[in-house]
Design a protein around this motif. Structure first.
Motif, PDB file in Angstrom:
ATOM      1  N   ARG A 103     -68.148   2.913 -28.011  1.00 45.60           N
ATOM      2  CA  ARG A 103     -69.308   2.135 -27.592  1.00 45.60           C
ATOM      3  C   ARG A 103     -69.026   1.422 -26.279  1.00 45.60           C
ATOM      4  O   ARG A 103     -67.993   0.779 -26.131  1.00 45.60           O
ATOM      5  N   MET A 132     -68.208   1.042 -39.513  1.00 47.10           N
ATOM      6  CA  MET A 132     -69.298   0.170 -39.085  1.00 47.10           C
ATOM      7  C   MET A 132     -70.536   0.953 -38.657  1.00 47.10           C
ATOM      8  O   MET A 132     -70.469   1.838 -37.811  1.00 47.10           O
ATOM      9  N   ALA A 134     -73.617  -0.190 -36.918  1.00 44.26           N
ATOM     10  CA  ALA A 134     -74.205  -1.359 -36.245  1.00 44.26           C
ATOM     11  C   ALA A 134     -75.579  -0.988 -35.680  1.00 44.26           C
ATOM     12  O   ALA A 134     -76.582  -1.091 -36.383  1.00 44.26           O
ATOM     13  N   ALA A 191     -74.487  -6.860 -30.293  1.00 45.41           N
ATOM     14  CA  ALA A 191     -74.668  -5.740 -31.246  1.00 45.41           C
ATOM     15  C   ALA A 191     -73.495  -5.629 -32.216  1.00 45.41           C
ATOM     16  O   ALA A 191     -73.130  -4.522 -32.646  1.00 45.41           O
ATOM     17  N   TYR A 192     -72.869  -6.761 -32.563  1.00 50.39           N
ATOM     18  CA  TYR A 192     -71.875  -6.811 -33.646  1.00 50.39           C
ATOM     19  C   TYR A 192     -72.583  -7.216 -34.936  1.00 50.39           C
ATOM     20  O   TYR A 192     -73.564  -7.968 -34.910  1.00 50.39           O
ATOM     21  N   ILE A 193     -72.053  -6.721 -36.054  1.00 53.38           N
ATOM     22  CA  ILE A 193     -72.687  -7.008 -37.345  1.00 53.38           C
ATOM     23  C   ILE A 193     -72.304  -8.415 -37.794  1.00 53.38           C
ATOM     24  O   ILE A 193     -71.131  -8.806 -37.745  1.00 53.38           O
ATOM     25  N   GLY A 198     -65.880  -8.175 -37.874  1.00 56.85           N
ATOM     26  CA  GLY A 198     -65.331  -8.156 -36.519  1.00 56.85           C
ATOM     27  C   GLY A 198     -65.227  -6.732 -36.009  1.00 56.85           C
ATOM     28  O   GLY A 198     -66.036  -5.876 -36.385  1.00 56.85           O
ATOM     29  N   ASP A 199     -64.226  -6.490 -35.169  1.00 56.22           N
ATOM     30  CA  ASP A 199     -64.044  -5.155 -34.584  1.00 56.22           C
ATOM     31  C   ASP A 199     -63.159  -4.317 -35.506  1.00 56.22           C
ATOM     32  O   ASP A 199     -61.959  -4.575 -35.636  1.00 56.22           O
ATOM     33  N   ALA A 200     -63.747  -3.335 -36.138  1.00 53.40           N
ATOM     34  CA  ALA A 200     -63.025  -2.566 -37.166  1.00 53.40           C
ATOM     35  C   ALA A 200     -61.812  -1.850 -36.580  1.00 53.40           C
ATOM     36  O   ALA A 200     -60.735  -1.847 -37.182  1.00 53.40           O
ATOM     37  N   GLY A 201     -61.967  -1.230 -35.404  1.00 47.63           N
ATOM     38  CA  GLY A 201     -60.854  -0.491 -34.791  1.00 47.63           C
ATOM     39  C   GLY A 201     -59.697  -1.423 -34.477  1.00 47.63           C
ATOM     40  O   GLY A 201     -58.530  -1.105 -34.760  1.00 47.63           O
TER      41      GLY A 201
HETATM   42  N1  URA Z   1     -68.209  -2.146 -34.044  1.00 46.68           N
HETATM   43  C1  URA Z   1     -67.403  -2.901 -34.815  1.00 46.68           C
HETATM   44  O1  URA Z   1     -66.213  -2.608 -34.955  1.00 46.68           O
HETATM   45  N2  URA Z   1     -67.929  -3.974 -35.413  1.00 46.68           N
HETATM   46  C2  URA Z   1     -69.215  -4.321 -35.275  1.00 46.68           C
HETATM   47  O2  URA Z   1     -69.647  -5.330 -35.857  1.00 46.68           O
HETATM   48  C3  URA Z   1     -70.045  -3.520 -34.468  1.00 46.68           C
HETATM   49  C4  URA Z   1     -69.516  -2.422 -33.863  1.00 46.68           C
END
Ligand code: URA
Ligand code: PRP
Length: 208
Positions: A103, A132, A134, A191-193, A198-201
């Protein structure tokens, strides 16, 4: 309705620990695998069966086995890789497709950087996995790619979805059942949930 929230207590319990910002990378990976395994059980409820004749030590019998052994797991890189092990523990012979999408931090639009999928998918069910959902830009792009190879069926597994993302995938791909562990409140301005995790990766691979 194509997005199904799986409200099993075991899933909800593990998801609570996964979301917690104090949870370590090691634990995050373990929980991702465990939740995926539980979601897989639910998502594959309708896989077709065929009757086969076998012999038990006692007598011959007609019994059921999966028709479609050609299961393909399709993780969206990077974070989707964390869901592969949980699925392989149920389907150890599955083939894998890899879908590289990232993204853009400004636009939230997915940029494609890698795509590799097995041949001969006509009899296969492809299960796209990504923690995720999103905006659903990534999942919809992944499904678009996969459908070009004409698999028998496409399913998706995600850990957390936003209502906005769920609505988009239902509109763009009404034929694809998506199984999620939770439907959250909303997306924020990046555009984060929310509340999300948070950031899954970054949490999966210890980056960020
Ligand atoms: N990607 C993520 O890792 N977390 C989000 O909340 C949105 C996009
Ligand atoms: C995250 C996540 C999804 C995507 C979800 O990956 O793992 O792939 O964002 O967002 P969307 O529904 O709005 O498209 P990201 O692009 O950050 O890549 P990464 O897994 O390499 O960190």
């Amino acid at each position: 309705m194509t997005v199904h929230a799986v409200n099993h207590p075991l899933i909800q319990h593990k998801l609570t620990i996964l979301r917690n910002k104090e949870t370590s990378t090691k634990k995050f990976r373990e929980l991702t695998s465990e939740i995926t395994l539980l979601l897989t059980y639910e998502a594959t409820r309708n896989l077709p069966l065929q009757e086969v004749e076998i012999e038990t030590p006692m007598c011959p019998m007609k019994s059921k086995r999966l028709v479609n052994e050609g299961l393909v797991i399709a993780p969206i890189l990077r974070a989707g890789l964390g869901m592969v092990e949980g699925m392989l523990s149920i389907f150890p012979a599955a083939r894998l497709a890899h879908i590289g999408l990232k993204r853009d931090e400004e636009t939230a639009l997915p940029h494609s950087y890698y795509f590799n999928i097995p041949n001969h998918l006509e009899k296969s069910t492809v299960i796209v996995v990504d923690p995720m959902l999103a905006t659903a830009g990534s999942l919809c792009a992944a499904i678009d790619y996969v459908k070009k190879y004409s698999p028998a069926k496409v399913l998706a597994l995600c850990l957390i979805a936003s209502p906005e993302g769920a609505a988009r995938v239902e509109k763009d791909h009404p034929d694809v059942d998506v199984f999620v562990a939770a439907m959250d409140e909303r997306l924020d301005e990046r555009a984060y949930i929310i509340p999300g995790l948070g950031d899954a990766g970054d949490r999966m691979f210890g980056t960020g």
